[in-house]
Design a protein around this motif. Structure first.
Motif, PDB file in Angstrom:
ATOM      1  N   GLU A 149      36.487  20.767 -11.567  1.00 56.31           N
ATOM      2  CA  GLU A 149      36.614  20.405 -10.161  1.00 56.31           C
ATOM      3  C   GLU A 149      35.545  21.148  -9.389  1.00 56.31           C
ATOM      4  O   GLU A 149      35.253  22.315  -9.669  1.00 56.31           O
ATOM      5  CB  GLU A 149      37.996  20.775  -9.621  1.00 56.31           C
ATOM      6  N   VAL A 150      34.960  20.455  -8.418  1.00 51.82           N
ATOM      7  CA  VAL A 150      33.924  21.062  -7.595  1.00 51.82           C
ATOM      8  C   VAL A 150      34.253  20.877  -6.122  1.00 51.82           C
ATOM      9  O   VAL A 150      34.929  19.923  -5.731  1.00 51.82           O
ATOM     10  CB  VAL A 150      32.529  20.457  -7.890  1.00 51.82           C
ATOM     11  N   GLU A 151      33.750  21.804  -5.334  1.00 53.24           N
ATOM     12  CA  GLU A 151      33.811  21.682  -3.884  1.00 53.24           C
ATOM     13  C   GLU A 151      32.413  21.339  -3.408  1.00 53.24           C
ATOM     14  O   GLU A 151      31.445  22.044  -3.735  1.00 53.24           O
ATOM     15  CB  GLU A 151      34.267  23.006  -3.264  1.00 53.24           C
ATOM     16  N   HIS A 152      32.291  20.242  -2.667  1.00 60.70           N
ATOM     17  CA  HIS A 152      31.000  19.847  -2.100  1.00 60.70           C
ATOM     18  C   HIS A 152      30.750  20.701  -0.863  1.00 60.70           C
ATOM     19  O   HIS A 152      31.576  20.742   0.047  1.00 60.70           O
ATOM     20  CB  HIS A 152      31.017  18.366  -1.711  1.00 60.70           C
ATOM     21  N   LEU A 153      29.621  21.373  -0.820  1.00 63.95           N
ATOM     22  CA  LEU A 153      29.321  22.335   0.237  1.00 63.95           C
ATOM     23  C   LEU A 153      28.272  21.859   1.229  1.00 63.95           C
ATOM     24  O   LEU A 153      27.903  22.592   2.137  1.00 63.95           O
ATOM     25  CB  LEU A 153      28.813  23.651  -0.394  1.00 63.95           C
ATOM     26  N   GLY A 154      27.787  20.647   1.062  1.00 65.74           N
ATOM     27  CA  GLY A 154      26.661  20.169   1.855  1.00 65.74           C
ATOM     28  C   GLY A 154      26.980  19.810   3.289  1.00 65.74           C
ATOM     29  O   GLY A 154      28.135  19.812   3.718  1.00 65.74           O
ATOM     30  N   LYS A 155      25.933  19.462   4.011  1.00 63.57           N
ATOM     31  CA  LYS A 155      26.075  19.021   5.394  1.00 63.57           C
ATOM     32  C   LYS A 155      26.489  17.560   5.455  1.00 63.57           C
ATOM     33  O   LYS A 155      27.205  17.156   6.357  1.00 63.57           O
ATOM     34  CB  LYS A 155      24.759  19.224   6.145  1.00 63.57           C
ATOM     35  N   VAL A 156      26.037  16.756   4.486  1.00 65.63           N
ATOM     36  CA  VAL A 156      26.362  15.337   4.471  1.00 65.63           C
ATOM     37  C   VAL A 156      27.590  15.074   3.607  1.00 65.63           C
ATOM     38  O   VAL A 156      28.481  14.331   3.997  1.00 65.63           O
ATOM     39  CB  VAL A 156      25.159  14.500   3.964  1.00 65.63           C
ATOM     40  N   VAL A 157      27.636  15.695   2.434  1.00 69.76           N
ATOM     41  CA  VAL A 157      28.739  15.469   1.502  1.00 69.76           C
ATOM     42  C   VAL A 157      29.639  16.696   1.491  1.00 69.76           C
ATOM     43  O   VAL A 157      29.222  17.784   1.119  1.00 69.76           O
ATOM     44  CB  VAL A 157      28.214  15.184   0.073  1.00 69.76           C
ATOM     45  N   ARG A 158      30.915  16.487   1.912  1.00 67.87           N
ATOM     46  CA  ARG A 158      31.901  17.574   1.934  1.00 67.87           C
ATOM     47  C   ARG A 158      33.204  17.054   1.346  1.00 67.87           C
ATOM     48  O   ARG A 158      33.538  15.891   1.518  1.00 67.87           O
ATOM     49  CB  ARG A 158      32.127  18.067   3.356  1.00 67.87           C
ATOM     50  N   GLY A 159      33.917  17.916   0.651  1.00 69.25           N
ATOM     51  CA  GLY A 159      35.175  17.522   0.028  1.00 69.25           C
ATOM     52  C   GLY A 159      35.241  18.059  -1.385  1.00 69.25           C
ATOM     53  O   GLY A 159      34.640  19.093  -1.694  1.00 69.25           O
ATOM     54  N   THR A 160      35.989  17.364  -2.246  1.00 69.76           N
ATOM     55  CA  THR A 160      36.131  17.799  -3.629  1.00 69.76           C
ATOM     56  C   THR A 160      35.821  16.652  -4.582  1.00 69.76           C
ATOM     57  O   THR A 160      35.982  15.480  -4.238  1.00 69.76           O
ATOM     58  CB  THR A 160      37.558  18.312  -3.925  1.00 69.76           C
ATOM     59  N   GLY A 161      35.403  17.027  -5.761  1.00 70.64           N
ATOM     60  CA  GLY A 161      35.154  16.064  -6.822  1.00 70.64           C
ATOM     61  C   GLY A 161      35.775  16.575  -8.101  1.00 70.64           C
ATOM     62  O   GLY A 161      35.866  17.791  -8.312  1.00 70.64           O
TER      63      GLY A 161
END
Length: 132
Positions: free
Chosen positions: A73-85
């Motif tokens: 599982e990853v946490e998206h840390l970007g400015k455009v893409v945020r959330g989990t995968g």
């Protein structure tokens, strides 16, 4: 928040599927228009960070769960893409789930995004079946 889950059948053992899906540096071989590199840690443990650049858009992710050969599982840390995968292996299936806070323009790009992911999963199946 939007959720998207896609999967593909893979003719390979779960451990091989897991190794193929977490070979970050080679992810560009099956995800269209993407280059990935590990930018912090070893890429194989909680806290490691990877950066995926897809068609020029950076998507920095932090690994929040590392459970071989079952899931990452990853946490998206970007400015455009945020959330989990979540990249998961369920039997002989590779399951890709995203729970994202989407930008306002997401409805316009969603059909292309989903098509790209479906094609990438088809490419992943071949990649994993031949993975060494």
């Amino acid at each position: 928040m939007t959720e998207l889950e896609l999967s593909v059948q893979v003719a390979a053992p779960p451990a091989t599927i897991f190794k193929a899906m977490t070979d970050w540096e080679r992810q560009g071989e099956w995800v269209f228009g993407t280059r990935v590199r590990v930018v912090a840690g070893d890429g194989e443990s909680v806290g490691s960070e990877i950066d995926a650049v897809t068609f020029g858009v950076s998507d920095r992710m932090r690994i929040t769960r590392w459970d071989p050969p079952h899931a990452v599982e990853v946490e998206h840390l970007g400015k455009v893409v945020r959330g989990t995968g979540v990249f998961a292996v369920k039997g002989s299936r590779f399951v890709w789930t995203e729970r994202l806070d989407v930008p306002f323009f997401y409805p316009l790009v969603k059909p292309l995004f989903v098509l790209m992911l479906r094609r990438s999963l088809q490419r992943f199946a071949r990649f994993a079946e031949e993975y060494r």
